[in-house]
Design a protein around this motif. Sequence first.
Motif, PDB file in Angstrom:
ATOM      1  N   THR B 185       0.787  -1.423   0.049  1.00 16.51           N
ATOM      2  CA  THR B 185      -0.029  -0.023   0.026  1.00 16.51           C
ATOM      3  C   THR B 185       0.771   1.229  -0.057  1.00 16.51           C
ATOM      4  N   ASN B 186       1.946   1.344   1.163  1.00 15.81           N
ATOM      5  CA  ASN B 186       2.637   2.516   0.990  1.00 15.81           C
ATOM      6  C   ASN B 186       3.572   2.820   0.010  1.00 15.81           C
ATOM      7  N   LYS B 187       4.315   1.882  -0.494  1.00 15.53           N
ATOM      8  CA  LYS B 187       5.118   1.896  -1.900  1.00 15.53           C
ATOM      9  C   LYS B 187       4.107   1.881  -3.282  1.00 15.53           C
ATOM     10  N   ASN B 188       2.999   1.589  -2.921  1.00 20.91           N
ATOM     11  CA  ASN B 188       1.954   1.589  -4.274  1.00 20.91           C
ATOM     12  C   ASN B 188       2.896   0.623  -5.378  1.00 20.91           C
ATOM     13  N   ILE B 189       3.027  -0.533  -4.758  1.00 17.05           N
ATOM     14  CA  ILE B 189       3.539  -1.619  -5.734  1.00 17.05           C
ATOM     15  C   ILE B 189       2.746  -2.670  -5.939  1.00 17.05           C
ATOM     16  N   ILE B 190       2.674  -3.711  -6.704  1.00 12.94           N
ATOM     17  CA  ILE B 190       1.961  -5.061  -7.052  1.00 12.94           C
ATOM     18  C   ILE B 190       2.459  -5.954  -6.180  1.00 12.94           C
ATOM     19  N   GLY B 191       1.637  -6.573  -5.386  1.00 12.02           N
ATOM     20  CA  GLY B 191       2.268  -7.715  -4.402  1.00 12.02           C
ATOM     21  C   GLY B 191       1.399  -8.815  -4.885  1.00 12.02           C
ATOM     22  N   MET B 192       1.898 -10.097  -4.984  1.00 13.17           N
ATOM     23  CA  MET B 192       1.319 -11.471  -5.122  1.00 13.17           C
ATOM     24  C   MET B 192       1.872 -12.306  -3.868  1.00 13.17           C
ATOM     25  N   ILE B 193       1.045 -12.907  -3.374  1.00 11.78           N
ATOM     26  CA  ILE B 193       1.421 -13.897  -2.145  1.00 11.78           C
ATOM     27  C   ILE B 193       0.731 -15.131  -2.182  1.00 11.78           C
ATOM     28  N   ALA B 194       1.660 -16.354  -2.138  1.00 11.16           N
ATOM     29  CA  ALA B 194       1.024 -17.560  -2.224  1.00 11.16           C
ATOM     30  C   ALA B 194       0.785 -18.100  -0.784  1.00 11.16           C
ATOM     31  N   LEU B 195      -0.529 -18.419  -0.532  1.00 12.12           N
ATOM     32  CA  LEU B 195      -1.027 -18.702   0.841  1.00 12.12           C
ATOM     33  C   LEU B 195      -1.582 -20.051   0.812  1.00 12.12           C
ATOM     34  N   HIS B 196      -1.535 -20.746   2.095  1.00 12.53           N
ATOM     35  CA  HIS B 196      -2.308 -21.891   2.366  1.00 12.53           C
ATOM     36  C   HIS B 196      -3.199 -21.600   3.300  1.00 12.53           C
ATOM     37  N   ASP B 197      -3.289 -20.583   4.245  1.00 15.55           N
ATOM     38  CA  ASP B 197      -4.200 -20.201   5.179  1.00 15.55           C
ATOM     39  C   ASP B 197      -5.249 -19.319   4.350  1.00 15.55           C
ATOM     40  N   LEU B 198      -6.404 -19.732   4.137  1.00 15.09           N
ATOM     41  CA  LEU B 198      -7.490 -18.925   3.504  1.00 15.09           C
ATOM     42  C   LEU B 198      -7.865 -17.639   4.152  1.00 15.09           C
ATOM     43  N   ASN B 199      -7.857 -18.035   5.388  1.00 15.90           N
ATOM     44  CA  ASN B 199      -8.375 -16.398   6.373  1.00 15.90           C
ATOM     45  C   ASN B 199      -7.476 -15.451   6.442  1.00 15.90           C
ATOM     46  N   LEU B 200      -6.017 -15.812   5.961  1.00 18.18           N
ATOM     47  CA  LEU B 200      -4.966 -14.471   5.825  1.00 18.18           C
ATOM     48  C   LEU B 200      -5.498 -13.858   4.337  1.00 18.18           C
ATOM     49  N   GLY B 201      -5.628 -14.752   3.755  1.00 15.36           N
ATOM     50  CA  GLY B 201      -5.933 -14.197   2.237  1.00 15.36           C
ATOM     51  C   GLY B 201      -7.179 -13.374   2.515  1.00 15.36           C
ATOM     52  N   ALA B 202      -8.221 -13.872   3.014  1.00 17.73           N
ATOM     53  CA  ALA B 202      -9.506 -13.174   3.210  1.00 17.73           C
ATOM     54  C   ALA B 202      -9.064 -11.788   4.032  1.00 17.73           C
TER      55      ALA B 202
END
Lengths: 357, 260
Positions: B185-202
């Motif tokens: 958010t602060n650097k206004n960049i694009i982030g992609m993150i692989a996750l197993h925990d769906l709640n963290l994704g939510a």
Amino acid sequence: MADISQTNINTAPIETSYASLVGRRALILGVSTLLLILCFFIDVTNGPGQFSISTVLETIWDKTSHGIRLEVIIWDFRLPIAVTAVLVGAMLSVAGAQMQTILNNPLAEPFTLGISSAASFGASLAIVLGWSVIPGVGHLIVTMNAFFFALATCAFILMATRLKGVGSETIILFGIAIFFIFNAALAMMQYMASEDQISRIVFWMMGSLTRASWEKIGLGAALLAIVIPFCLMRSWKLTALRMGEETAESLGVNVARLRIEMLIAISILAATAVAFVGTVGFVGLVGPHIARMIVGEDQRFFLPLSAVIGALVMSTTSILSKMITPGILYPIGIITALIGVPVFISVILSTRKLRQS
Amino acid sequence: MSFSVKNLNAGYDRKMILNDVNFSNIKNGQLVGLIGPNAAGKSTLFKTITGLLKPKQGSVVLNDVDLTQEKREARARRVAYMPQIFGCNAFLSVFESVLLALKQSSGWRVKANDIAQVEKTLSDLGLSHLSGRGLSQLSGGQAQMVAVARTLVREPELVLLDEPTSALDLHHQLSIMTAVRNAVTNKNIIGMIALHDLNLGAKFCDRLILIREGKVLADDVPEKVLSMPELNDTYRVETSLEYTKSGAMFIDAQLGNAYL
């Protein structure tokens, strides 16, 4: 988030502390180099005839200042041996340091990868059968055979790293296999050899500085002058490699290319060092390990310090080889093993303690 | 300014892992969660985007430039990838490890602004107090956080993080996710993150991409993806999207008779 994201209270000193860290490392490098110079002169002054440092320095400065006898002793015997000790120590240590880096294995060095055994076998072929791999090399037949076999082994290791699914552990296992194969072949040569030939082979295998010459010194110095800057130019990439292959690649390092470049450079270095002095084990392990303990793995400091420590170990060995029994020059390979193995074990134990703390 | 992947096919030797992967229009400041079961192709997708794996077909377009046509060094400057970390025994301090990530693309000599940049990255992530500590002395959570610092220090346009929260306790999972979310958010960049925990994704992501067997099954805001029936078949569990009193989403999952 107490432990990893707590508000920082000492941001300001970071630049200072990094600058002081770099300063401290440069100081360590300087002091080690001074120690090496001191050791070198002690090495030159020591021998069957004891001369003062001033006499030695004057003879080095002006060959004829103390007569022909001293000129021959210093310039034809002691200086070549002392300089070779420094050069070969640095060469073996740099080769070991970079083998450990690119194969990500702290046990890698010319001795453990079987390169020294291959060189010994090459030398034995020349000694027993008079068989030369490269025709027309004259009196350099033993050295050239040793060089060829050492280089061929490095090439084999290089090709093995290109195979799919071959990790750094597998490379060390290849090294052990090479070690046993050439030792068996060497035993066969010894079985076929005459008494005189056996003693020559054994003497070669023990490693000796008496094979020093100014031609070899020139070649060794030139190689070091090329390989060290070559490695230093890649120091950030090499340091990144120690973080793991995938991390290095994610940072943009072409790991496959870096490995090949480095293996070619250090193969020539290791093969030349082994061909010069025979089997000298553990310098390529001890030098880098001590350097790593002192300055860490920032290659800008780790590499030069590895070279200096390796040279220091060999120079000390050269002094000891003359001091154990005055008048007798013991083969250095025996002494490097005697010094190297305990130092190596203590390094492993202290590393373990460091990690536990 | 956007990121998209078109008709991406990639794999190892003859085995194809990614089969025609497509997504588009990921905007600056967005954090996208890549979800899917083990061996779905998440790491392969990241490696293909980063350039560690050459695609058999397709394009990876970041701000109108096809990354597959760019050189390794140029691509590494724009895309930062954090692989899964399995510990590191290098004799390097935290500061040095972040510095060397920066120095891969900024000349040999360490300049004052290099030091300032490392210092700022560590400070932004609240890691300044660990600066002088050896990498081998870090806890799992600290090592992951330092790896995030190495990823962010070069100020990339796109960051890819491969399961940075795996094997971490709840506290450290939230620490990592908060740090990544804030950085994006602060650097206004694009982030992609692989996750197993769906709640963290939510909780942290703006958008979720669900993949299975190398195919994109769903690509939408978390609320929609997490309530799709495909989720059940993909993970072989029965899921239901619930809301807390404060309105936060969470996934309730159980094995259920159909998947026993």
